[in-house]
Design an enzyme around this catalytic site. Sequence first.
Site, PDB file in Angstrom:
ATOM      1  N   LYS A  73       0.846  -1.200   0.000  1.00 11.83           N
ATOM      2  CA  LYS A  73       0.000   0.000   0.000  1.00 11.83           C
ATOM      3  C   LYS A  73       0.882   1.252   0.000  1.00 11.83           C
ATOM      4  CE  LYS A  73      -3.928   1.870   2.729  1.00 11.83           C
ATOM      5  NZ  LYS A  73      -4.826   1.621   3.867  1.00 11.83           N
ATOM      6  N   SER A 149      -9.805   1.803   3.064  1.00 15.05           N
ATOM      7  CA  SER A 149      -8.919   2.550   2.188  1.00 15.05           C
ATOM      8  C   SER A 149      -7.909   1.696   1.423  1.00 15.05           C
ATOM      9  CB  SER A 149      -8.159   3.601   2.995  1.00 15.05           C
ATOM     10  OG  SER A 149      -7.309   2.980   3.937  1.00 15.05           O
ATOM     11  N   SER A 173      -9.898  -0.619   7.203  1.00 11.24           N
ATOM     12  CA  SER A 173      -9.335  -0.457   5.854  1.00 11.24           C
ATOM     13  C   SER A 173      -8.677  -1.680   5.244  1.00 11.24           C
ATOM     14  CB  SER A 173      -8.336   0.691   5.839  1.00 11.24           C
ATOM     15  OG  SER A 173      -9.030   1.888   5.702  1.00 11.24           O
TER      16      SER A 173
END
Length: 482
Positions: A73, A149, A173
């Site tokens: 990420k 997210s 997330s």
Amino acid sequence: MELNTLTIEVLRDKLKKKEITAPDILNSLYKRIKEVDKKINAYVRVKDLKPGNDQFFTFNPQLPLGGIPVSVKDNICTEGYNTECCSKILAGFKPPYDATVIKKLKEAGAIILEIKTNMDEFAFGSSTENSCFGTTANPWNINYVAGGSSGGSAASVAADEAIVALGSDTGGSIRQPASFCGVVGLKPTYGRVSRYGLIAFASSLDQIGPITKDVRDCAIIMKIISGYDPYDSTSVNLEVPDYPKVLGMDIKGIKIAVPKEYFVEGIDPEVKKIIQEAIEQLRELGAQIKEVCLPHTEYAVAVYYIIATAEASSNLARFDGVQYGFRFSNSELNLIQMYKKTRGAGFGQEAKRRIILGTFALSYGYYEAYYLRALKVRTLIKKDFDEVFKDCDCIVTPTSPTPAFKIGEKIDDPLKMYLSDIYTISANLAGIPAISIPCGFTKDGLPVGLQILAKAFNEEILFRVAYAYEQATPWHKMKPRL
Ligand code: GLN
């Protein structure tokens, strides 16, 4: 079988038998990314995709992850590779060091991809629509969000553009996008995995965790990234269990709690039915099911959005255009004007909203009314869990009240977006571990996730129950058609 569709265990076996080489795996991933990522947008800066990666040549087949590529990420620092939190304000930032999790993965032989996965800016969001690089689409239906997210990480694994990925979870997330994309995602206990090198959102809630194609891969990655780190004072010095070892142990007699507050208004009827079927399946596998109460659940969203924004407003104060990232430059500006212009132009709308909300909650006169009060209710929420765990081994709930929603459906209504986090944020407030695993599909073909929660530092029970369920059901083997 294309190599990009396989799990760590299968790939490692083929590598050991010399049927394939590490570059074969990377090439099959890159081929897939080139084929499908235009539709999905799981990765950012794909133009930097390079077929040869230096770490290739140092790949060691003896190491537990030797030759396995890991997608990361965009908020986890990777030395020399852009890490921008999908925010304009960090444009061009190349960290001079690796996050501890990256260091551990590299030591275990993993290949870290230079392209990073898409996310909501600074991890603010539940749909990956708040990214300066555009929205990530759901591989099961590209008109729907991938969740957020960590939407890019979840979508990349679901679309076989990644073998495994790392995400971060402050309020869901990792789990919510895993649930929306039909893959496995784990938020570890607070303190289990080092946060050193994770660009902070809310420091008392953030954890890094794996997103994988199945439970075994999740356990393999967890074993490698967990453990005490002197660089993170909140990491806990406890021995790391051999997580993959518990896979296959039966779940007869395990006490599973089902909180009644999670099945009231707001839950989609199809999700409710699928979760109830999953609970029945667990009962058939020998678990004892018991209804319980988590009475402070209704305050979780409000408490979370005060604490998380308060911490975010403080953490984001460091982005001012001085040391790194984007700077609004104009020689006429004095220092204060430069700060203002940089922050005004560098942060997106949701980031600004959170900074304003958080600053308000921490300001003189409101601190006691909002922030301190939220901390007190956070303790009550934690006590609810302590009470349940006195008598139960784990808790099961839906991961999200609905399946993936349409792109654009909630983006103009922040409250609606925030409310969709209702089932995931309590685990962060209480600091406990939680996993999401695929447990079925809606009539429209969208995946649904089952969440399992346990006592702090009891990830083993999550793996045990998740694996038993997974082995008894077909969901993790299903692939989206792209
Ligand atoms: N959706 C939640 C939020 O927007 C959680 C995000 C996260 O876990 N990073 O704050």
